[in-house]
Scaffold this motif. Structure first.
Motif, PDB file in Angstrom:
ATOM      1  N   ILE A 107       0.840  -1.217   0.000  1.00 52.42           N
ATOM      2  CA  ILE A 107       0.000   0.000   0.000  1.00 52.42           C
ATOM      3  C   ILE A 107       0.874   1.266   0.000  1.00 52.42           C
TER       4      ILE A 107
ATOM      5  N   GLN B 160      -7.078   1.839  -4.337  1.00 53.98           N
ATOM      6  CA  GLN B 160      -7.158   0.883  -3.227  1.00 53.98           C
ATOM      7  C   GLN B 160      -7.825   1.560  -2.044  1.00 53.98           C
TER       8      GLN B 160
ATOM      9  N   ASP C 239      -6.668   1.266   4.493  1.00 51.68           N
ATOM     10  CA  ASP C 239      -5.561   0.324   4.731  1.00 51.68           C
ATOM     11  C   ASP C 239      -4.213   1.044   4.871  1.00 51.68           C
ATOM     12  N   TYR C 240      -4.207   2.349   4.578  1.00 49.54           N
ATOM     13  CA  TYR C 240      -2.944   3.103   4.628  1.00 49.54           C
ATOM     14  C   TYR C 240      -2.543   3.297   6.094  1.00 49.54           C
TER      15      TYR C 240
END
Length: 376
Positions: free
Chosen positions: A29, A112, A116-117
């Motif tokens: 990511i 994305q 999730d970062y």
């Protein structure tokens, strides 16, 4: 989530933060930029877990809020090819696909989930020290010292710039055990005495973004991280852990022999003469006597040698001393006055290199170089 932005505006900002992204990211990511649209502002983030750079990009128009991670390389390479024009980014919240529309075309980029970062580090509540520093002071401090930092895996504390705050001045120090630079600013003071070691990568990122900054920079740090807040950027970095060596003890105090010489003339002579030095040692020799400096080098393996004489002002006994030409050239490159003063005592002790006159009355620059043994 939709926004319209100038192509050159967004490119300038993401190119600045893209320098953070590492080729060896452990989390896939992190090969992406994080875009967050909030209250009509676009906040873009790049990180390698150790260092995070955040920028606010002005928009022409926007709809909705949200976050998305977009592939950094594809986005940067695409934006480089656009002339100045408005670009429309439209994010599909279901598929996370991003449509980039121009006047003449459409481009589809896979996104994305921005959730999730990795989250940014928080400041410690009790131990935070903060100081407001003029951007020019911070830039000069980094510029003057960054070249002298080490690449030493065994002693990571040497791989950064030591920044020391006190009531009298703000001091930047860097050393690789061969050369040392101490840059003091008397116009950068702090009510709290404290210090931290700024790693090399965030220091070089600051060097890239500070020239455009006109306002003072807020510097905050605790025992783990430092936070630099500029007008359009925020840099967060993990600090180098450990205690910086006592640099003051290696600076010789009694240096009775003084050489004053034209810096550019000496630099150009060194460039020529160092070609004839041994590639393994880069040793060049200074012979000082009667207002004359002889700079020489030789490589016995190839039977080559060079010798050049320079006029100078010299106060002291006749002296021969050796230095590594690569380090000497670096030091002369980073002193800005037209004349340089070299303070010496004997061939086994460090030489001090000082500007003959400082550009600014509030700055104090000292550079030190360890000598090399001369094979007689």
């Amino acid at each position: 989530m939709k926004f319209v932005v100038s192509s050159t505006e967004i490119l300038g900002h993401i190119q600045a933060i893209s320098r953070v992204i590492s080729n060896k990211n452990t989390l896939p990511i992190l090969d992406n930029f994080l875009f967050e649209l909030k209250n009509g502002e676009l906040i873009a983030t790049a990180s390698d877990l150790e260092t995070t750079l955040i920028t606010t990009i002005p928009l022409d128009a926007s709809e909705g809020d949200g976050v998305i991670a977009l592939p950094a390389k594809i986005l940067t390479d695409t934006l480089k090819e656009f002339p100045e024009q408005p670009l429309t980014f439209e994010v599909d919240p279901q598929t996370l696909a991003v449509k980039l529309s121009t006047e003449n075309g459409k481009f589809s980029i896979p996104g994305q989930n921005g959730d999730d970062y990795p989250k940014n580090p928080e400041k410690g509540q009790d131990s935070v020290v903060n100081i407001t520093v003029a951007s020019e002071v911070l830039l000069k401090g980094v510029n003057k010292t960054l070249f002298a930092t080490a690449d030493d895996e065994l002693r990571p504390v040497m791989n950064g710039i030591f920044i020391e705050l006190n009531n009298n001045d703000l001091t930047f120090v860097a050393s690789d055990a061969h050369k040392l630079v101490r840059y003091k600013r008397l116009d950068g003071r702090s009510e709290v005495e404290s210090s931290f070691i700024l790693p090399k990568k965030p220091a070089s990122l600051l060097r890239n973004i500070l020239p455009k900054e006109e306002n003072p920079v807020l510097v905050e740090f605790d025992d783990k991280n430092a936070f630099f807040t500029l007008s359009n950027y925020k840099l967060i970095c993990r600090l180098v852990e450990g205690k910086y060596p006592s640099y003051g003890s290696v600076i010789p105090t009694n240096n009775p022999f003084k050489l004053t010489i034209d810096r550019v003339e000496l630099y150009n002579t060194l460039k020529r003469v160092s070609v004839f030095s041994n590639p393994a040692s880069n040793l060049i020799k200074f012979e000082l006597n009667n207002n004359e400096l002889v700079v020489s080098a030789q490589d016995i393996d190839f039977s080559i040698s060079a010798r050049e004489r320079l006029m100078c002002q010299y106060e002291g006994e006749a002296l021969e001393i050796g230095f590594k030409s690569v380090f000497l050239l670096e030091i002369l490159q980073n002193i800005s006055s037209s004349n340089v003063v070299v303070a010496l005592s004997d061939p086994t002790r460090a030489g001090l290199f000082l500007p003959y006159d400082n550009e600014n009355a509030d700055e104090d620059v000292l550079m030190l170089l360890m000598p090399m043994m001369i094979n007689v």
